[in-house]
Design an enzyme around this catalytic site. Structure first.
Site, PDB file in Angstrom:
ATOM      1  NE  ARG A 149      61.892 -41.371 -94.270  1.00 29.40           N
ATOM      2  CZ  ARG A 149      61.668 -41.425 -95.571  1.00 29.40           C
ATOM      3  NH1 ARG A 149      61.540 -42.573 -96.163  1.00 29.40           N
ATOM      4  NH2 ARG A 149      61.549 -40.316 -96.267  1.00 29.40           N
ATOM      5  CE  LYS A 158      63.115 -34.760-114.403  1.00 28.44           C
ATOM      6  NZ  LYS A 158      62.083 -35.767-114.537  1.00 28.44           N
ATOM      7  N   GLY A 199      64.983 -35.789 -99.262  1.00 30.37           N
ATOM      8  CA  GLY A 199      65.968 -36.808 -98.924  1.00 30.37           C
ATOM      9  C   GLY A 199      67.402 -36.382 -99.200  1.00 30.37           C
ATOM     10  N   GLY A 253      58.563 -35.306-100.694  1.00 30.18           N
ATOM     11  CA  GLY A 253      57.408 -35.070-101.562  1.00 30.18           C
ATOM     12  C   GLY A 253      56.247 -34.467-100.792  1.00 30.18           C
TER      13      GLY A 253
HETATM   14  P1  AMP Z   1      65.988 -33.471-107.014  1.00 28.26           P
HETATM   15  O1  AMP Z   1      65.519 -34.882-106.868  1.00 28.26           O
HETATM   16  O2  AMP Z   1      65.316 -32.711-108.123  1.00 28.26           O
HETATM   17  O3  AMP Z   1      65.991 -32.707-105.698  1.00 28.26           O
HETATM   18  O4  AMP Z   1      67.514 -33.561-107.487  1.00 28.26           O
HETATM   19  C1  AMP Z   1      68.539 -34.105-106.713  1.00 28.26           C
HETATM   20  C2  AMP Z   1      69.689 -34.385-107.619  1.00 28.26           C
HETATM   21  O5  AMP Z   1      70.094 -33.189-108.247  1.00 28.26           O
HETATM   22  C3  AMP Z   1      70.926 -34.923-106.923  1.00 28.26           C
HETATM   23  O6  AMP Z   1      71.096 -36.272-107.242  1.00 28.26           O
HETATM   24  C4  AMP Z   1      72.065 -34.071-107.511  1.00 28.26           C
HETATM   25  O7  AMP Z   1      73.172 -34.826-107.929  1.00 28.26           O
HETATM   26  C5  AMP Z   1      71.396 -33.411-108.694  1.00 28.26           C
HETATM   27  N1  AMP Z   1      72.059 -32.161-109.075  1.00 28.26           N
HETATM   28  C6  AMP Z   1      72.320 -31.105-108.306  1.00 28.26           C
HETATM   29  N2  AMP Z   1      73.027 -30.182-108.998  1.00 28.26           N
HETATM   30  C7  AMP Z   1      73.201 -30.672-110.244  1.00 28.26           C
HETATM   31  C8  AMP Z   1      73.867 -30.204-111.397  1.00 28.26           C
HETATM   32  N3  AMP Z   1      74.508 -29.032-111.401  1.00 28.26           N
HETATM   33  N4  AMP Z   1      73.846 -30.974-112.507  1.00 28.26           N
HETATM   34  C9  AMP Z   1      73.207 -32.166-112.498  1.00 28.26           C
HETATM   35  N5  AMP Z   1      72.575 -32.676-111.426  1.00 28.26           N
HETATM   36  C10 AMP Z   1      72.576 -31.938-110.308  1.00 28.26           C
END
Ligand code: AMP
Length: 401
Positions: free
Chosen positions: A42, A203, A359, A382
């Site tokens: 960054r 999510k 990230g 974001g």
């Molecule tokens: P996000 O902030 O929504 O992009 O989510 C990122 C997070 O999703 C990372 O910390 C991953 O460990 C988690 N993640 C990815 N695949 C899975 C999964 N199958 N089960 C639980 N967490 C997950």
């Protein structure tokens, strides 16, 4: 973008700086390990703008946030190590002031010479920053004659240093923000087709709006990571004990229906790596199909899914990726995310426009040793998603004439 009014933004190259005090909002929210900077990307990304300002004879006053110090000074979040790193990268002294407003800051600003650089202490040591307090914005603006917005990762927040300050100073966007807008707007507005988006992460609720918007732009949407299970559940498929956002099942159904009506392909994982318990040395099984046995948790996309995700990347002309395909933080569950990163790096070599935002996806790229292999890695997760959703970013709206 089509449905959004074009913002009239001045660019750095539209202004002259000789002898002027220039307040530059940068995003030096770098990952730290104690006082050690773990990744200086960054900081490096801003060098082109800083070097142009220095060459133009400006007196540079840099402002940034770092971490979440909760509105009061906290030595854990000082920007001092960043000033030292910046000095090394610019190969010139960078002064540091231990506050961003008040007498200490005023004195340091007054001492900056043409071509000189000063970094002020963490903006978030003041609670006024995040609430966009007018008096705080005015105090920041007092440091300068002109404002340059270079903090792409903070543009989706209406804070004092991104929005408030623009009420008092004429300003423009720096080279990094220009590059981000060029790539992200091009991907959404006028992509070279076929255009594939790969969306993962945990999510659905966080990414629902962007998924909905992407369906109006992409040819193929690949969904992996934890959020894929809510989509599988929406189709009545057993997902065992995998991550499920129950309150998003209807929204997932609506996305699938929209894709069907628009004849856009949505591809969900066809197999998975699954474990009984999430721990780095868990025994991993590969499911034979989309369904996950009742006692197991899906932790990564399976080998068959990897194969067809990789094939889709190779067939595309534009690829946008946000969010890991599995719990990549644990090596055993990082294969899917690494495979996507490698496929995109390979595609870039063959002229495919590859754009990565977020990230976690950037961490995957770094861990896989693939830094510098994509057409564009967005510095703001974001902000890049909000831009793709078609939202007007408050930091840009405030700057527009
Ligand atoms: P996000 O902030 O929504 O992009 O989510 C990122 C997070 O999703 C990372 O910390 C991953 O460990 C988690 N993640 C990815 N695949 C899975 C999964 N199958 N089960 C639980 N967490 C997950």
């Amino acid at each position: 973008m089509t449905e959004k009014p074009a913002l009239k933004l001045k660019r750095l190259q539209d202004l002259t700086f000789k002898g002027k005090r220039v307040l530059v909002r940068v995003d030096y929210n770098v990952p730290m390990n104690g006082s050690k900077i773990e990744d200086n990307a960054r900081i490096r990304e801003t060098l082109k703008t800083l070097e142009a300002l220095i060459a133009g004879g400006a007196k540079l006053v840099l402002i940034s946030h770092l971490g979440r110090p909760k509105g009061k000074p906290d030595p854990k979040y000082t920007l001092k190590p960043v000033s030292e790193e910046l000095s090394k990268l610019l190969k010139k002294p960078v002064a540091f002031a231990c506050d961003c407003v008040g007498p200490e800051a005023d004195k340091a600003v007054a001492a900056v010479k043409s071509g000189g650089v000063l970094l002020l202490e963490n903006l978030r040591f003041h609670a006024e920053e995040e609430v966009n307090d007018p008096a705080f914005a005015k105090a920041l603006a007092k440091h300068a004659d002109l404002f340059i917005q270079e903090a792409f990762g903070a543009l989706h927040r209406a804070h004092a240093s991104t929005a408030g300050v623009t009420r008092h100073l004429p300003g423009a966007i720096g080279f990094l923000v220009q590059k981000e807008l060029e790539f992200l707007d091009r991907a959404m507005g006028n992509p070279v087709r076929p255009f594939t988006a790969i969306i993962g992460g945990a999510k659905v609720s966080d990414k629902l709006a962007v998924l909905d918007k992407l369906l109006e732009r992409v040819d193929v949407l690949l969904i992996g990571g934890g959020m894929a299970y809510t989509f599988l559940a929406a189709q009545g498929i057993n997902i065992g004990k995998s991550l499920l956002e129950k309150d998003q099942v209807e929204a997932a159904k609506a996305i699938i229906e929209k894709s069907y009506n628009k004849k856009i392909e949505i591809l969900l994982p066809a197999d998975h790596l699954a474990v009984r318990e999430i721990k780095p040395d868990a025994a991993v099984s590969v499911t034979q199909a989309m369904a996950i046995p009742s006692d197991l948790i899906g932790v990564d996309i399976g080998p068959h899914t990897v194969e067809f995700f990789v094939e889709h990347v190779a067939k595309s002309k534009t690829v946008f990726w946000n969010g890991p395909m599995g719990i990549f933080e644990m090596e055993a569950f990082s294969k899917g995310s690494f495979a996507v990163a490698k496929a995109m790096a390979e595609a870039t070599k063959h002229g495919v426009i590859t754009i990565v935002g977020g990230g976690d996806s950037l961490s995957v790229i770094a861990k896989a040793g693939l830094v510098g292999t994509m057409s564009h890695c967005s510095t703001g997760g974001g902000a890049s998603l909000e831009l793709l959703e078609g939202k007007i970013l408050p930091g840009l709206a405030a700057l527009a004439s």
